[in-house]
Design a protein around this motif. Structure first.
Motif: not given
Length: 406
Positions: A192-198, A203-208, A372-373
């Motif tokens: 769940n901690f990893i899920q939250f981070l991902i 949502l911040k758009g950092y996977f672009e 990703v998750f």
């Protein structure tokens, strides 16, 4: 003060009920509730986008069904596998249908349901501590639950509530965020901690891919590596209580699902790396029977022999048909072909088409984070196949919401 009852209150209740019932961890009750709700809310039209997601699940089931004719399995395990493999598709359909009935208050319903679950969880935590005298991480999780994907999604939506056009005051948003955040944290679930981070990064758009996102991920990797070496230097004990017990779970986390050699006679090695042991036994027992089961699996009703009895849930089992790894359960039932098809259900979430509607764009980012998750979730927690997961309903719900604008 006049009390106003929404005209869709029944369908709001059905959504809450379907999301909440899996937390009781009674699979038969979950399937019965979901199936009945599906029949009550069934529609006469569905989107192509929804079918793109659920058809691979039906193909995996079809392969497993055909292969099972080559074996003589017990009928009980065959029927159970059918319901088990159907669960994700039923969840997606349920969410899609219920969104059609709750479109105007969609995100408030999602949040209110998550808040309700969080309140229940906090009450259970207090009961575990003050009534049962719980003092260790293991005992707390035994009484109050091991994970909650739905609450993490709720927490993310609350953190970005303005982008989801929720008209909460800052005070209300803060109170709800703290409540859901505390409840989600108290599961003390590494996944769940990893899920939250991902999801947060999504949502911040950092996977672009750009300079900023590369810097962010490099920083996260650096902090994670340094933090892990700090945990190793502390060397938390295996049987420790409280924070030290949680740190021990972090210490063994990187190797737990990936070890290739485990000593069954060593109690600590076996228990600390049990997920890997399941994977090893699955690959070994499927591939030893030749190329056909390797390609197409061993069908509905197939089981894995653990070579010894293991305490799982509330009973001792030697033969198991449900594993901890989503890829392995698909490999067992429908082989490498099933895994190849199963990957389509993950890549589905990386469709990043833009929209003129800002909320739809937020859903798209949420789906990218979900994709990703799922690679991590499937490896350690079965992804959508988990018996107690509820995020499939949420995903179906969001698909319907997104399709309304597209």
């Amino acid at each position: 003060m006049k009390l106003t009852i929404p005209n869709n209150i029944f369908y709001q209740f059905l959504f809450l009920l379907c999301v909440a019932v899996p937390y009781l961890d009674i699979f038969e009750l979950t399937i019965a509730t979901w199936s009945l709700t599906f029949l009550i809310t069934i529609r006469n039209n569905y989107s192509i986008s929804l079918f793109k997601l659920i058809i691979p699940y039906f193909l995996i089931l079809l392969i497993a069904f055909i292969v099972s004719f080559n074996y003589d399995y017990q009928r009980y395990f065959i029927i159970r596998d059918i319901t088990y493999l159907l669960k994700p598709a039923i969840g997606f359909l349920l969410g899609y249908q219920l969104c059609q009935r709750n479109f105007k208050n969609a995100f408030k319903l999602i949040v209110n349901t998550g808040v309700f679950i969080s309140i229940c969880h906090v009450i259970i935590i207090l009961n575990a501590i003050f009534i049962h005298g719980t003092r260790t991480v293991a005992e707390l999780r035994f009484y109050s639950g091991y994970f909650s994907d739905y609450e993490i999604y709720t927490l993310i939506i609350l953190l970005f509530y303005k982008k989801f056009e929720l008209d909460y005051s800052k005070k209300k948003a803060l109170i709800l965020t703290l409540l859901v955040g505390f409840s989600a944290f108290m599961y003390l679930a590494r996944t769940n901690f990893i899920q939250f981070l991902i999801l947060f990064l999504a949502l911040k758009g950092y996977f672009e891919i750009n300079r900023k996102s590369i810097t962010i991920f490099a920083s996260i990797i650096l902090v994670s590596v340094v933090g892990y070496f700090i945990v190793l230097s502390v060397n938390p004990r295996r049987d420790a209580d409280g924070v030290e017990g949680f740190l021990y779970k972090i210490k063994v986390a990187p190797l737990e699902p990936f070890k290739t050699k485990i000593n069954r006679e060593d109690y600590k090695d076996f228990n600390d790396n049990y997920r890997s042991y399941e994977n090893i036994m699955t690959i070994r027992q499927v591939t030893r029977d030749g190329i056909r089961p390797t390609l197409f699996g061993k069908g509905l009703g197939s089981q894995i022999d653990l070579k010894q009895e293991v305490w799982l849930g509330d009973m001792n089992l030697r033969f198991i048909s449900i594993l901890h790894n989503g890829f392995m359960i698909v490999f067992l039932k429908s082989g490498l072909l099933g895994i190849f098809i199963y990957l389509f259900t993950i890549f589905y979430f990386f469709n990043s088409s833009k929209s003129d509607n800002p909320v739809v764009n937020q859903i798209t980012l949420l789906f990218i984070g979900t994709g990703v998750f799922l690679f991590i979730s499937n490896w350690v927690f079965l992804g959508f196949y988990n018996l107690t997961e509820t995020k499939s309903i949420l995903i179906g719900f969001l698909i319907a919401y997104r399709e309304k604008f597209k």
